[in-house]
Design an enzyme around this catalytic site. Structure first.
Site, PDB file in Angstrom:
ATOM      1  N   ASP A   1       1.572 -46.427  14.292  1.00 49.69           N
ATOM      2  CA  ASP A   1       2.041 -45.058  14.533  1.00 49.69           C
ATOM      3  C   ASP A   1       3.517 -44.983  14.927  1.00 49.69           C
ATOM      4  OD1 ASP A   1      -0.596 -44.305  14.056  1.00 49.69           O
ATOM      5  OD2 ASP A   1      -1.123 -44.515  16.168  1.00 49.69           O
ATOM      6  N   GLU A   2       4.312 -45.876  14.395  1.00 51.90           N
ATOM      7  CA  GLU A   2       5.745 -45.905  14.708  1.00 51.90           C
ATOM      8  C   GLU A   2       6.508 -44.834  13.934  1.00 51.90           C
ATOM      9  OE1 GLU A   2       4.013 -48.481  13.527  1.00 51.90           O
ATOM     10  OE2 GLU A   2       4.057 -50.119  14.983  1.00 51.90           O
ATOM     11  N   GLY A   3       5.860 -44.266  12.899  1.00 54.14           N
ATOM     12  CA  GLY A   3       6.541 -43.282  12.045  1.00 54.14           C
ATOM     13  C   GLY A   3       6.832 -43.850  10.658  1.00 54.14           C
ATOM     14  N   LYS A   4       6.006 -44.813  10.235  1.00 51.66           N
ATOM     15  CA  LYS A   4       6.231 -45.471   8.935  1.00 51.66           C
ATOM     16  C   LYS A   4       6.246 -44.468   7.779  1.00 51.66           C
ATOM     17  CE  LYS A   4       2.586 -48.011   9.837  1.00 51.66           C
ATOM     18  NZ  LYS A   4       2.333 -47.753  11.259  1.00 51.66           N
ATOM     19  N   GLY A   5       5.291 -43.516   7.825  1.00 52.59           N
ATOM     20  CA  GLY A   5       5.195 -42.522   6.739  1.00 52.59           C
ATOM     21  C   GLY A   5       6.509 -41.787   6.567  1.00 52.59           C
TER      22      GLY A   5
ATOM     23  N   ASN B   1      -8.008 -46.228   7.780  1.00 53.97           N
ATOM     24  CA  ASN B   1      -7.733 -46.311   9.225  1.00 53.97           C
ATOM     25  C   ASN B   1      -6.291 -45.878   9.513  1.00 53.97           C
ATOM     26  OD1 ASN B   1      -6.945 -48.619   7.801  1.00 53.97           O
ATOM     27  ND2 ASN B   1      -7.388 -50.058   9.444  1.00 53.97           N
TER      28      ASN B   1
ATOM     29  N   GLY C   1      -2.931 -43.504   9.385  1.00 54.39           N
ATOM     30  CA  GLY C   1      -2.645 -42.067   9.395  1.00 54.39           C
ATOM     31  C   GLY C   1      -1.138 -41.935   9.364  1.00 54.39           C
ATOM     32  N   HIS C   2      -0.584 -41.619   8.208  1.00 54.76           N
ATOM     33  CA  HIS C   2       0.873 -41.596   8.036  1.00 54.76           C
ATOM     34  C   HIS C   2       1.340 -40.160   7.818  1.00 54.76           C
ATOM     35  CE1 HIS C   2       0.773 -46.084   6.622  1.00 54.76           C
ATOM     36  NE2 HIS C   2       0.346 -45.903   7.845  1.00 54.76           N
TER      37      HIS C   2
ATOM     38  N   THR D   1     -11.235 -47.205  14.359  1.00 49.64           N
ATOM     39  CA  THR D   1     -11.115 -45.837  13.848  1.00 49.64           C
ATOM     40  C   THR D   1     -12.432 -45.359  13.209  1.00 49.64           C
ATOM     41  OG1 THR D   1     -10.338 -46.688  11.739  1.00 49.64           O
ATOM     42  CG2 THR D   1      -8.640 -46.119  13.355  1.00 49.64           C
TER      43      THR D   1
ATOM     44  N   ARG E   1     -17.954 -62.325   0.055  1.00 46.04           N
ATOM     45  CA  ARG E   1     -18.064 -62.136  -1.399  1.00 46.04           C
ATOM     46  C   ARG E   1     -19.218 -61.232  -1.815  1.00 46.04           C
ATOM     47  NH1 ARG E   1     -17.851 -68.408  -1.596  1.00 46.04           N
ATOM     48  NH2 ARG E   1     -18.992 -67.873   0.264  1.00 46.04           N
TER      49      ARG E   1
ATOM     50  N   GLN F   1      -0.945 -49.893   9.827  1.00 45.47           N
ATOM     51  CA  GLN F   1      -1.080 -50.526  11.145  1.00 45.47           C
ATOM     52  C   GLN F   1       0.265 -51.174  11.527  1.00 45.47           C
ATOM     53  OE1 GLN F   1      -3.937 -51.391   8.675  1.00 45.47           O
ATOM     54  NE2 GLN F   1      -4.332 -49.320   9.316  1.00 45.47           N
TER      55      GLN F   1
ATOM     56  N   THR G   1      -6.804 -55.056  13.709  1.00 46.85           N
ATOM     57  CA  THR G   1      -7.525 -54.563  12.548  1.00 46.85           C
ATOM     58  C   THR G   1      -7.980 -55.777  11.728  1.00 46.85           C
ATOM     59  OG1 THR G   1      -7.508 -52.945  10.761  1.00 46.85           O
ATOM     60  CG2 THR G   1      -5.466 -54.237  11.070  1.00 46.85           C
TER      61      THR G   1
ATOM     62  N   GLY H   1      -7.401 -38.513  16.352  1.00 42.87           N
ATOM     63  CA  GLY H   1      -7.070 -37.503  17.359  1.00 42.87           C
ATOM     64  C   GLY H   1      -7.098 -38.046  18.787  1.00 42.87           C
TER      65      GLY H   1
HETATM   66  P1  GDP Z   1       2.729 -43.950  11.117  1.00 47.80           P
HETATM   67  O1  GDP Z   1       1.272 -44.237  11.212  1.00 47.80           O
HETATM   68  O2  GDP Z   1       3.580 -45.116  11.493  1.00 47.80           O
HETATM   69  O3  GDP Z   1       3.132 -43.373   9.784  1.00 47.80           O
HETATM   70  O4  GDP Z   1       3.032 -42.825  12.201  1.00 47.80           O
HETATM   71  P2  GDP Z   1       2.123 -41.520  12.526  1.00 47.80           P
HETATM   72  O5  GDP Z   1       2.316 -40.511  11.473  1.00 47.80           O
HETATM   73  O6  GDP Z   1       0.732 -41.923  12.866  1.00 47.80           O
HETATM   74  O7  GDP Z   1       2.755 -41.085  13.903  1.00 47.80           O
HETATM   75  C1  GDP Z   1       4.092 -40.793  14.048  1.00 47.80           C
HETATM   76  C2  GDP Z   1       4.205 -39.386  14.648  1.00 47.80           C
HETATM   77  O8  GDP Z   1       5.515 -39.197  15.123  1.00 47.80           O
HETATM   78  C3  GDP Z   1       3.990 -38.288  13.620  1.00 47.80           C
HETATM   79  O9  GDP Z   1       3.423 -37.170  14.270  1.00 47.80           O
HETATM   80  C4  GDP Z   1       5.404 -37.979  13.148  1.00 47.80           C
HETATM   81  O10 GDP Z   1       5.527 -36.649  12.639  1.00 47.80           O
HETATM   82  C5  GDP Z   1       6.177 -38.145  14.414  1.00 47.80           C
HETATM   83  N1  GDP Z   1       7.566 -38.606  14.310  1.00 47.80           N
HETATM   84  C6  GDP Z   1       8.076 -39.550  13.476  1.00 47.80           C
HETATM   85  N2  GDP Z   1       9.385 -39.777  13.769  1.00 47.80           N
HETATM   86  C7  GDP Z   1       9.689 -38.961  14.806  1.00 47.80           C
HETATM   87  C8  GDP Z   1      10.868 -38.763  15.595  1.00 47.80           C
HETATM   88  O11 GDP Z   1      11.919 -39.394  15.386  1.00 47.80           O
HETATM   89  N3  GDP Z   1      10.777 -37.840  16.602  1.00 47.80           N
HETATM   90  C9  GDP Z   1       9.641 -37.133  16.868  1.00 47.80           C
HETATM   91  N4  GDP Z   1       9.640 -36.277  17.868  1.00 47.80           N
HETATM   92  N5  GDP Z   1       8.530 -37.312  16.156  1.00 47.80           N
HETATM   93  C10 GDP Z   1       8.540 -38.222  15.154  1.00 47.80           C
HETATM   94  P1  IMO Z   2      -1.197 -46.569  11.184  1.00 48.08           P
HETATM   95  O1  IMO Z   2      -1.044 -47.105   9.796  1.00 48.08           O
HETATM   96  C1  IMO Z   2      -2.665 -47.249  15.254  1.00 48.08           C
HETATM   97  C2  IMO Z   2      -6.258 -49.716  15.638  1.00 48.08           C
HETATM   98  C3  IMO Z   2      -7.514 -49.023  16.185  1.00 48.08           C
HETATM   99  C4  IMO Z   2      -8.200 -50.193  16.857  1.00 48.08           C
HETATM  100  C5  IMO Z   2      -7.882 -51.376  15.925  1.00 48.08           C
HETATM  101  C6  IMO Z   2      -8.986 -51.689  14.929  1.00 48.08           C
HETATM  102  O2  IMO Z   2      -1.373 -45.091  11.244  1.00 48.08           O
HETATM  103  O3  IMO Z   2      -0.136 -47.094  12.084  1.00 48.08           O
HETATM  104  P2  IMO Z   2      -9.849 -50.537  12.701  1.00 48.08           P
HETATM  105  O4  IMO Z   2     -10.353 -49.142  12.442  1.00 48.08           O
HETATM  106  O5  IMO Z   2      -8.682 -50.922  11.878  1.00 48.08           O
HETATM  107  O6  IMO Z   2     -10.951 -51.551  12.647  1.00 48.08           O
HETATM  108  O7  IMO Z   2      -9.378 -50.516  14.237  1.00 48.08           O
HETATM  109  O8  IMO Z   2      -6.698 -51.010  15.219  1.00 48.08           O
HETATM  110  N1  IMO Z   2      -5.651 -49.067  14.452  1.00 48.08           N
HETATM  111  C7  IMO Z   2      -4.527 -48.342  14.508  1.00 48.08           C
HETATM  112  N2  IMO Z   2      -3.752 -47.973  15.549  1.00 48.08           N
HETATM  113  N3  IMO Z   2      -2.297 -46.914  13.990  1.00 48.08           N
HETATM  114  C8  IMO Z   2      -3.032 -47.314  12.940  1.00 48.08           C
HETATM  115  O9  IMO Z   2      -2.635 -47.139  11.664  1.00 48.08           O
HETATM  116  C9  IMO Z   2      -4.230 -48.018  13.168  1.00 48.08           C
HETATM  117  N4  IMO Z   2      -5.200 -48.531  12.368  1.00 48.08           N
HETATM  118  C10 IMO Z   2      -6.055 -49.173  13.166  1.00 48.08           C
HETATM  119  O10 IMO Z   2      -7.166 -48.016  17.095  1.00 48.08           O
HETATM  120  O11 IMO Z   2      -7.574 -50.476  18.088  1.00 48.08           O
HETATM  121 MG    MG Z   3      -0.434 -43.509  12.138  1.00 50.00          MG
END
Ligand code: GDP
Ligand code: IMO
Ligand code: MG
Length: 439
Positions: free
Chosen positions: A16-20, A43, A45-46, A136, A150, A236, A251, A315
């Site tokens: 969830d670093e903001g990869k998307g 699993n 969420g981008h 997830t 397999r 992830q 994961t 969520g």
């Molecule tokens: P991902 O899984 O790495 O793609 O990241 P997520 O989408 O799960 O979570 C990143 C969250 O941070 C999302 O709600 C983005 O809209 C938000 N986001 C990304 N970059 C920024 C930023 O620079 N500032 C703020 N406030 N939100 C950001």
């Molecule tokens: P993105 O791509 C954050 C975490 C789950 C759990 C562990 C194992 O959006 O960054 P799993 O369902 O893969 O068996 O769960 O990994 N996890 C994530 N945490 N962002 C994700 O994806 C994740 N995908 C899995 O919370 O701790």
């Molecule tokens: Mg995410």
């Protein structure tokens, strides 16, 4: 012959670093013709945000909002077909017709309707004897187990005449397993829910048959040999890697860029830049130790609220921690990242912030990353000025508050020996909320 290359984007923390957002941002350069998922499943969420439009992709690659970008789902991915069909529909309703530019590997694996139930059943088992992983619930562990054993179904199987037979054998095996979880651990099997899941799955499979299922490795090599460049989309993050993360709180796939080649079926010689994504602080969802977690509960809640730190897939509230340079250096070392995106630089709520620079075990500073994070007894921190000021939406390096500028310089200095560039800093969720930092 002029050949194309593959760049990869991976998370360097706990997801969830903001990869998307950064993938979508990189596509604006026009140098890539496709985005490819190489591992994981729904699993992920981008989030991609463009003006009023917000789209959260779980399985469809994050090039979906760019109309001329091809979308690839590689052999390393476990495909949740119900999510995939639903995302294609959502995107169509938003004006993005993705099906004609989506290619799915016939060697990708199919998540069956029973895998999520097995995921929940195993979490139930864990909760009896200790602690849950906090998955997830998307069936990721069970489907990758079946791949290694397999037994899993391949996407290409759905086009073959013996699919029903193979599916029936696998489902029987899964039902027996669920019964074992019921008898031994008291896991409740809800037959109505299973029937509902099966109906949805069968419906989605019919739609899947209409999509472009192909030998994706062959297609990618053809594109590369034609001089096209591809962006590989990590899901992830390094700290969730099955081999190098905090096992077992990880994961079930390799999240490291080394897996790009295996998950797409291309030689490593095509890999060029590896982009790593971090936030200015750290978050984590699910079980396991989180050494950098902010101890002041009220302050953690503030970060959670201001950063909207709630899982894009489940969520769930994300735990918030300080920037963890000890874990980050480990992640950069493992992944070979040479360029970094820092997101959420607009979120800072305290005058002073801490940064984790080391881990301790039984009072002694560790040189190497520990085998298990629960061995960490304490963390070494440095306290510096918070990266205050109003940086929301700032797009120009010169307009950044002086505290944020010195925070970025501090991070750069701490990573100096690793030779990474901080190429872009996020100041909001929108695709154009960022400024360039290093040249
Ligand atoms: P991902 O899984 O790495 O793609 O990241 P997520 O989408 O799960 O979570 C990143 C969250 O941070 C999302 O709600 C983005 O809209 C938000 N986001 C990304 N970059 C920024 C930023 O620079 N500032 C703020 N406030 N939100 C950001
Ligand atoms: P993105 O791509 C954050 C975490 C789950 C759990 C562990 C194992 O959006 O960054 P799993 O369902 O893969 O068996 O769960 O990994 N996890 C994530 N945490 N962002 C994700 O994806 C994740 N995908 C899995 O919370 O701790
Ligand atoms: Mg995410």
């Amino acid at each position: 012959m002029k050949k194309g290359f593959i760049d990869a984007v991976v998370g360097l923390q706990w997801g969830d670093e903001g990869k998307g957002k950064n993938i979508d941002e990189l596509l604006s350069s026009g140098i890539y013709s496709a985005v490819a998922r190489f591992h994981g499943g729904a699993n992920a969420g981008h989030t991609i945000k463009s003006g009023n439009l917000t789209f959260i992709g779980h399985i469809i690659p994050s090039g979906c909002l760019r109309k001329n970008i091809e979308l690839y789902i590689g052999n390393g991915v476990v495909v949740d077909v119900v999510s995939l069909i639903s995302e294609i529909k959502q995107l169509k309703d938003l004006g993005f017709n993705t099906a004609p530019r989506l290619y799915i590997s016939n060697r990708a694996k199919l998540v069956s309707y029973l895998h999520p139930f097995l995921d929940q059943a195993d979490e139930h088992r864990r909760s009896k004897g200790g602690s849950k992983i906090g998955t997830t619930s998307r069936g990721i562990g069970p489907v990758y187990s079946d791949v290694r054993a397999r037994k899993a179904l391949l996407i290409g199987d759905i086009l073959l005449s013996d699919f029903e037979q193979k599916e029936a054998i696998l489902s029987e095996f899964h039902i027996n397993l669920l019964n074992m979880y019921k008898e031994k651990y008291g896991f409740e099997i809800n037959l109505d829910k299973i029937k509902e899941a099966k109906d949805k799955w069968m419906e989605a499979l019919n739609e899947l048959k209409k999509l472009q299922i192909c030998d994706l490795s062959f297609l990618i090599l053809k594109r590369l040999n034609a001089g096209k460049n591809i962006l590989a989309e990590g899901a992830q993050a390094v700290m969730l890697d099955i081999d190098f993360g905090d096992y077992p709180n990880v994961t079930s796939s390799n999240t490291l860029p080394a897996n790009v080649c295996l998950g797409l079926g291309v030689p490593h010689t095509y890999l060029r830049d590896i982009y790593g994504v971090i936030k200015a602080y750290t978050t984590k969802v699910g079980g396991g130790t989180f050494p950098a977690r902010i101890k002041d509960e009220a302050l953690e809640k503030l970060f959670q609220k201001a950063g909207n730190e709630f899982g894009a897939t489940t969520g769930r509230p994300r735990m918030c921690g300080w920037l963890d340079l000890f874990a980050l250096r480990h992640a950069i070392g493992l992944s070979g990242v040479n360029k970094i995106f820092i997101n959420k630089a607009d979120i800072c709520l305290s005058e002073k912030v801490k940064v984790v620079t080391g881990y301790k075990k039984a009072g002694k500073a560790l040189k190497e990353f520990p085998l298990y994070l629960n061995e960490v007894s304490d963390v070494v921190t440095e306290e510096i000025s918070g990266w205050g000021g109003d940086n929301f939406g700032v797009k120009d390096k010169k307009k950044v508050s002086k505290e944020l500028a010195s925070y970025l310089k501090y991070i750069k200095a701490k990573l100096a020996d690793l030779n990474v560039k901080i190429i872009s800093v996020g100041t909001g969720p929108d695709r154009d909320h960022f400024f360039k930092w290093d040249k």
